[in-house]
Write an enzyme that holds these catalytic residues in place. Structure first.
Site, PDB file in Angstrom:
ATOM      1  N   ASN A   9       0.867  -1.177   0.000  1.00 51.22           N
ATOM      2  CA  ASN A   9       0.000   0.000   0.000  1.00 51.22           C
ATOM      3  C   ASN A   9       0.907   1.232   0.000  1.00 51.22           C
ATOM      4  O   ASN A   9       1.527   1.548   1.013  1.00 51.22           O
ATOM      5  CB  ASN A   9      -0.902  -0.024   1.248  1.00 51.22           C
ATOM      6  CG  ASN A   9      -1.741   1.234   1.379  1.00 51.22           C
ATOM      7  OD1 ASN A   9      -1.796   2.061   0.468  1.00 51.22           O
ATOM      8  ND2 ASN A   9      -2.386   1.392   2.526  1.00 51.22           N
ATOM      9  N   TRP A  10       0.964   1.903  -1.125  1.00 50.60           N
ATOM     10  CA  TRP A  10       1.896   3.040  -1.246  1.00 50.60           C
ATOM     11  C   TRP A  10       1.378   4.294  -0.572  1.00 50.60           C
ATOM     12  O   TRP A  10       2.100   5.265  -0.434  1.00 50.60           O
ATOM     13  CB  TRP A  10       2.158   3.342  -2.725  1.00 50.60           C
ATOM     14  CG  TRP A  10       2.838   2.242  -3.482  1.00 50.60           C
ATOM     15  CD1 TRP A  10       3.227   1.020  -2.998  1.00 50.60           C
ATOM     16  CD2 TRP A  10       3.221   2.264  -4.861  1.00 50.60           C
ATOM     17  NE1 TRP A  10       3.819   0.281  -3.995  1.00 50.60           N
ATOM     18  CE2 TRP A  10       3.816   1.025  -5.154  1.00 50.60           C
ATOM     19  CE3 TRP A  10       3.098   3.210  -5.882  1.00 50.60           C
ATOM     20  CZ2 TRP A  10       4.306   0.712  -6.423  1.00 50.60           C
ATOM     21  CZ3 TRP A  10       3.580   2.900  -7.137  1.00 50.60           C
ATOM     22  CH2 TRP A  10       4.184   1.667  -7.402  1.00 50.60           C
ATOM     23  N   LYS A  11       0.110   4.301  -0.224  1.00 49.45           N
ATOM     24  CA  LYS A  11      -0.502   5.495   0.382  1.00 49.45           C
ATOM     25  C   LYS A  11      -0.245   6.706  -0.519  1.00 49.45           C
ATOM     26  O   LYS A  11      -0.179   6.557  -1.737  1.00 49.45           O
ATOM     27  CB  LYS A  11       0.002   5.680   1.816  1.00 49.45           C
ATOM     28  CG  LYS A  11      -0.145   4.375   2.633  1.00 49.45           C
ATOM     29  CD  LYS A  11       0.090   4.533   4.097  1.00 49.45           C
ATOM     30  CE  LYS A  11      -0.081   3.185   4.791  1.00 49.45           C
ATOM     31  NZ  LYS A  11       0.064   3.247   6.225  1.00 49.45           N
ATOM     32  N   HIS A  95      -9.541   1.237   5.283  1.00 50.18           N
ATOM     33  CA  HIS A  95      -8.219   1.421   5.889  1.00 50.18           C
ATOM     34  C   HIS A  95      -8.355   2.383   7.066  1.00 50.18           C
ATOM     35  O   HIS A  95      -9.121   3.350   7.000  1.00 50.18           O
ATOM     36  CB  HIS A  95      -7.227   1.970   4.856  1.00 50.18           C
ATOM     37  CG  HIS A  95      -5.810   1.892   5.359  1.00 50.18           C
ATOM     38  ND1 HIS A  95      -5.304   2.803   6.250  1.00 50.18           N
ATOM     39  CD2 HIS A  95      -4.824   1.004   5.105  1.00 50.18           C
ATOM     40  CE1 HIS A  95      -4.047   2.463   6.528  1.00 50.18           C
ATOM     41  NE2 HIS A  95      -3.734   1.380   5.849  1.00 50.18           N
ATOM     42  N   GLU A 168      -4.996  -4.865  10.644  1.00 50.04           N
ATOM     43  CA  GLU A 168      -3.962  -3.841  10.797  1.00 50.04           C
ATOM     44  C   GLU A 168      -4.200  -3.083  12.103  1.00 50.04           C
ATOM     45  O   GLU A 168      -4.992  -2.123  12.137  1.00 50.04           O
ATOM     46  CB  GLU A 168      -4.028  -2.833   9.638  1.00 50.04           C
ATOM     47  CG  GLU A 168      -3.797  -3.437   8.270  1.00 50.04           C
ATOM     48  CD  GLU A 168      -3.264  -2.396   7.290  1.00 50.04           C
ATOM     49  OE1 GLU A 168      -2.153  -2.594   6.797  1.00 50.04           O
ATOM     50  OE2 GLU A 168      -3.941  -1.386   7.048  1.00 50.04           O
ATOM     51  N   GLY A 174       3.041   2.191  10.777  1.00 51.34           N
ATOM     52  CA  GLY A 174       4.026   3.258  10.653  1.00 51.34           C
ATOM     53  C   GLY A 174       4.789   3.571  11.929  1.00 51.34           C
ATOM     54  O   GLY A 174       5.423   4.612  12.028  1.00 51.34           O
ATOM     55  N   SER A 213       3.838  -2.243  10.238  1.00 53.29           N
ATOM     56  CA  SER A 213       5.290  -2.331  10.436  1.00 53.29           C
ATOM     57  C   SER A 213       5.873  -3.686  10.009  1.00 53.29           C
ATOM     58  O   SER A 213       6.736  -4.244  10.686  1.00 53.29           O
ATOM     59  CB  SER A 213       5.658  -2.006  11.891  1.00 53.29           C
ATOM     60  OG  SER A 213       5.282  -0.669  12.191  1.00 53.29           O
ATOM     61  N   GLY A 234       3.137  -1.236   4.221  1.00 52.75           N
ATOM     62  CA  GLY A 234       3.124   0.187   3.919  1.00 52.75           C
ATOM     63  C   GLY A 234       4.525   0.672   3.580  1.00 52.75           C
ATOM     64  O   GLY A 234       5.017   0.475   2.470  1.00 52.75           O
ATOM     65  N   GLY A 235       5.180   1.274   4.561  1.00 49.05           N
ATOM     66  CA  GLY A 235       6.492   1.902   4.348  1.00 49.05           C
ATOM     67  C   GLY A 235       7.482   1.036   3.574  1.00 49.05           C
ATOM     68  O   GLY A 235       8.117   1.514   2.620  1.00 49.05           O
TER      69      GLY A 235
HETATM   70  P1  13P Z   1       3.325   0.302   7.596  1.00 49.95           P
HETATM   71  O1  13P Z   1       3.831  -0.984   6.980  1.00 49.95           O
HETATM   72  O2  13P Z   1       4.085   1.505   7.134  1.00 49.95           O
HETATM   73  O3  13P Z   1       3.242   0.187   9.084  1.00 49.95           O
HETATM   74  O4  13P Z   1       1.825   0.525   7.066  1.00 49.95           O
HETATM   75  C1  13P Z   1       0.895  -0.498   7.146  1.00 49.95           C
HETATM   76  C2  13P Z   1      -0.321  -0.117   6.409  1.00 49.95           C
HETATM   77  O5  13P Z   1      -1.057   0.773   6.824  1.00 49.95           O
HETATM   78  C3  13P Z   1      -0.626  -0.828   5.165  1.00 49.95           C
HETATM   79  O6  13P Z   1      -1.912  -0.562   4.720  1.00 49.95           O
END
Ligand code: 13P
Length: 254
Positions: A9-11, A95, A168, A174, A213, A234-235
């Protein structure tokens, strides 16, 4: 056996150039991981490039959000029909960043989930408790409520096969503080059992993935758990090396 799903998920990150570069880097190795499915969720505006680069590659893609409305006066929104133009397989629904920052209430999440199912997408329903709810021992109560959107569709039974649930925990997103594998497994199993009350055959096939994470360092321990069927990253998904490393480790476990 369920094929694990490793999704990025690149956000709201990147540029046209970095999106293209990231996909190109993913493609250099993703074909070596035949046992798992990889997918990316870029921002809407890069879906065109994403489709162009990923078609036929085996790596799938989806959207981070979608309007439950078909069309009309909804400034700034993107419909599911529009997403079909880009052949998205998945759409993220609920989300925690949408729930908390953009007012996606349980009713809106339910509408989005139902609309995505009707339109033939595979919704990835995100559920998870906040730190405060976690500390107050309310995790299961919160998740059970968030899962209700699935049961509202119970007449449409067989199509539930094509959903993904992403657990999640908000406090793990994050923060660098992932849930422990055992902690995540407990919630995943509870989710599966809850779905199983309704239809065990379907529940045993639904992929329940973990997000919060996830890194190349913790993926193997998470995936060793019987009810963790992949990850929503995410990250670490913005860094091709890390995302591929997560994919490689997951592939080698199966
Ligand atoms: P992180 O991997 O950065 O914690 O983010 C998780 C997330 O929200 C994926 O949708």
């Amino acid at each position: 056996m369920k094929q694990p799903l490793i999704a990025g998920n690149w956000k709201m990150n990147g540029s046209r150039k970095s999106a293209i570069d990231l996909i190109a880097s993913i493609l250099t190795e993703a074909y070596q991981f035949p046992k798992i499915e990889m997918a990316v969720f870029p921002p809407f505006v890069y879906l065109s490039q994403t489709e162009e680069l990923l078609t036929g590659s085996g790596v799938n893609w989806g959207a981070q959000n979608a309007s439950p409305h078909k069309n009309g006066a909804y400034t700034g929104e993107i419909s599911l029909e529009m997403l079909k133009d880009f052949n998205c397989k998945y759409v993220l629904v609920g989300h925690s960043e949408r729930r908390r920052q953009f007012g996606d209430s349980p009713v809106i999440v339910a509408e989005k989930f139902a609309a995505a199912m009707r339109a033939g997408f595979t919704p990835v329903l995100c559920v998870g408790e906040t730190e405060e709810q976690h500390d107050r021992g309310l995790t299961w109560q919160v998740i059970q409520e968030q899962l209700e959107v699935v049961f509202e569709l119970k007449d449409n039974h067989s199509s539930l096969r094509d959903i993904v649930i992403a657990y999640e925990p908000v406090w793990a997103i994050g923060t660098g503080k992932s849930a422990s594998p055992e902690e995540a497994q407990e919630v995943h199993l509870a989710i599966r059992n809850r779905l199983g009350e309704y239809d065990w055959e379907i529940a045993s096939k639904i992929r329940i993935i973990y997000g919060g994470s996830v890194t190349p360092e913790n993926i193997a321990d998470l995936m060793a758990m019987p009810d963790i069927d992949g990850a929503l990253v995410g990250g670490a998904s913005l860094d091709a090396k890390k995302f591929l490393e997560i994919g490689r480790k997951c592939n080698s476990l199966y």
